[in-house]
Write a protein that holds these residues in place. Sequence first.
Motif, short mmCIF file in Angstrom:
data_model
loop_
_atom_site.label_atom_id
_atom_site.label_comp_id
_atom_site.label_asym_id
_atom_site.label_seq_id
_atom_site.Cartn_x
_atom_site.Cartn_y
_atom_site.Cartn_z
N ALA A 380 0.86 -1.19 0.00
CA ALA A 380 0.00 0.00 0.00
C ALA A 380 0.89 1.23 0.00
CB ALA A 380 -0.92 0.00 1.22
N ALA A 385 -1.45 2.38 5.97
CA ALA A 385 -2.32 1.58 5.11
C ALA A 385 -1.82 0.14 5.01
CB ALA A 385 -2.39 2.21 3.72
N ASP A 430 -3.46 -2.07 -2.13
CA ASP A 430 -4.62 -1.45 -1.48
C ASP A 430 -4.47 0.07 -1.47
OD1 ASP A 430 -7.09 -1.41 -0.29
OD2 ASP A 430 -6.39 -2.01 1.70
N GLU A 431 -5.59 0.77 -1.24
CA GLU A 431 -5.63 2.24 -1.17
C GLU A 431 -5.01 2.86 -2.43
OE1 GLU A 431 -7.24 3.89 0.96
OE2 GLU A 431 -7.43 2.64 2.76
N SER A 433 -6.29 4.75 -4.57
CA SER A 433 -6.65 6.15 -4.79
C SER A 433 -5.53 7.09 -4.38
CB SER A 433 -7.93 6.51 -4.02
OG SER A 433 -7.72 6.38 -2.62
N GLY A 457 -9.46 0.13 -4.05
CA GLY A 457 -9.50 1.53 -3.63
C GLY A 457 -10.92 2.04 -3.65
N GLN A 461 -13.09 8.56 -2.59
CA GLN A 461 -12.13 9.28 -1.76
C GLN A 461 -11.40 10.35 -2.57
OE1 GLN A 461 -9.29 7.24 0.66
NE2 GLN A 461 -10.74 5.68 1.32
N GLN A 653 -5.19 10.04 4.38
CA GLN A 653 -5.60 8.90 3.57
C GLN A 653 -4.75 7.66 3.88
OE1 GLN A 653 -5.82 11.44 -0.27
NE2 GLN A 653 -6.97 9.59 -0.71
N GLY A 654 -5.43 6.54 3.94
CA GLY A 654 -4.74 5.29 4.24
C GLY A 654 -4.64 5.01 5.73
N THR A 679 -13.88 11.49 2.66
CA THR A 679 -12.60 10.90 3.07
C THR A 679 -12.35 11.13 4.55
OG1 THR A 679 -11.69 11.28 0.86
CG2 THR A 679 -10.11 10.87 2.63
N ARG A 683 -12.21 8.07 7.91
CA ARG A 683 -10.96 7.75 8.61
C ARG A 683 -11.24 7.23 10.01
NH1 ARG A 683 -8.80 6.16 5.21
NH2 ARG A 683 -10.79 6.52 4.19
#
Length: 719
Positions: A380, A385, A430-431, A433, A457, A461, A653-654, A679, A683
Amino acid sequence: MDNRKSTNEETLVGRFVRARMRDHQSGYTVFELRCGTHTHTCKGHLLYTVQGLLLEVTGCWKETRFGIQLECSTIKEVTNDIRSIVEYLQTIPGVGSVTAERIAEEFGENFYSEAENSPDATSKLMNVRGITQEKADEIIKHVKCTSVQRKLWEILSKYEGTSYAAMLKIFKAHGDESLEKFKEDPYTTGFIAGFSFKLCDEIARNEGIYASEMVRVSAAVRIVLSEAASRGHTFLPYNELMLKCRKKLNRNDGFYKDSVTSLLVDMAFTENAKNYLVREKDSCYLRYLRYAELNTARYIRRLIEKGKKIDCDAEMLCNHAEEACGVNYQDQQREAFSLFKNGGVCIITGGPGTGKTTLIKGLLAAYEYMFPDHVIKLAAPTGRASQRMKEATGREAVTIHRMLEYRPFNDELVHKSADDPIEADLLFLDEVSMMDIELSETLFAAVKPGTTVLMAGDINQLPAVGAGNVLHDLIYSGVVPVVSLTKVHRQAEDSLIIKNATKICDGHDNLVSGDDFEIITTDDDQIANTVNEKFVENYIKGDVFSCQALTPMRKKKNGSTTNVSHLNGVIQKSINNKDGGLRYGNSVYRADDKVMLMRNNYEDGYFNGDVGTVAAVTQDSIIIRMEGNEIELKADLLDDVSLAYSTTVHKSQGSEYETAIVVMPSDPKVMLQRNLLYTAITRAKKKVVLIASQGSVSYAVSKKDAARRYSNLIGRLRV
């Protein structure tokens, strides 16, 4: 003593004793100066803090709450003073007090000028007992570097917006050629230091540095495109570039021409084509971003074309995954097991509560069931993440940067590539985005043909902090198989976090409050205090991820008190208000502070988004502990770190936090966007505290398309 209170400037000559306070970013220092039998307190921008240096300072006496202090307009080191020379020499590695005194005795008060300019300086140094030619060369090099720093500092320290850290950045980039490079092109060099184009113009004009018109125009084009990249664009349309360049370049001060024509901008692309700029029809690029976009598309098309199609029974695989993971997959999830038939590259997208994590766990189990001897790797974009992925799947996961194995080699950085690919049969990312176009280029170049790449993803987001909108472009290109999870599962339906996230995605602002989703409406000027109260209320001591304040803005604008910097200062006073610490810009770092790394540094082994705590503070550095490891950041690297009690939504993010305190101020409206609010609240694992000004939530929810980015990746993928 009365004469000190006058506004007339006074000059003092004395020896530096100690710094009472020093900002390692700006160089602004409150220090004691010993003049004869008297010690005075002075303050100003100081290059070196070496005890015993003889300084000549000029300034006005000011009455402060700490007493009368000399506010210095100029501070100069007296370079022909023997004691100063001895003190300076002892700052050179390997030169002790005895050797320093011997050198000073050999050269006398002309040490600096001779060491810098005399061809006989090396042999003269070798006359001093204990100094070899190698050591003499080191001393000469150190003196010349110091001289360049002094001269550069004499120029920069006069201007607001410049700093000690900026000087170090220029010097790190150009070494002993720094002054020469700056005078040749203050724009490109100033940009390295983070100066605005306007500040570069001001310095050039006041210092009589006349860069050629072509140099100035080319620099403006680069700066405009770099600013666009920082907002996520891989290019700018030509007409938009022209408007922005004219706004920067056209001045009426007589120093440069009053107007800039399209011909000059066109010439900038011609003159700089090999190095920095590329124009492709109507699209104007920084050269490296165009190549990143071209190569990312090429590498992904290659993976699709060379994908190993698997002749498998998707229904049987789904049944095995259900048994292995102890779950029942629904229709949308069951569809995903057919992705293995394609091989190559495939995507799963979905929001919280749609079963994305559970599905990924099952897909990995199904692949392992088919190919027990194959290598599966998980990665990630950020440490948090990858840690979440590890916890969710029970499998080892790393950051993409660590998987690429960035490492120094023969004064260069090397990493995994087509010649040294990632050894994996199935690569799960993963993640996605969060992946920008540069990271995508490097990653996909290192994935060998035949590897199955499974990406996940959330399309709703925020896109990556860097340039590009890779996940969005891959999905909408139509060339990559996509399974979209939209149905929220029953076990998640009771969560107000997920309910409100769904409402936001659907364009509704009638958010519901309850135990796990607190909504507080207040005025902008009360938001900071409210954030602090709620942070203290929800923070679990010793757990840096238990509570996090999230806000749209990093920097202060128009007197804002809802930016990251201000909120960090307010929260720090409540959470960690120890004495002392190291001051850098608007921040003071103390032991146990929560911090975030803001840039990638492959040599020192830390990456943008890494989070840790301050283990210790020295006179000019901080030591950060992350996942059991410790790294030391000296003064020239402190721009790479920030306090992290509060951070921007982009930087979160993540990551997940027990409690997310989400700030939605009324201004700046350009930051209030649907995907930013979505987003932020997603979280939170257990609780959201939404602190908003009147109308800001409704405004953000209404702005669905505010974050459009210029990118040609879709078209390149379809070729």
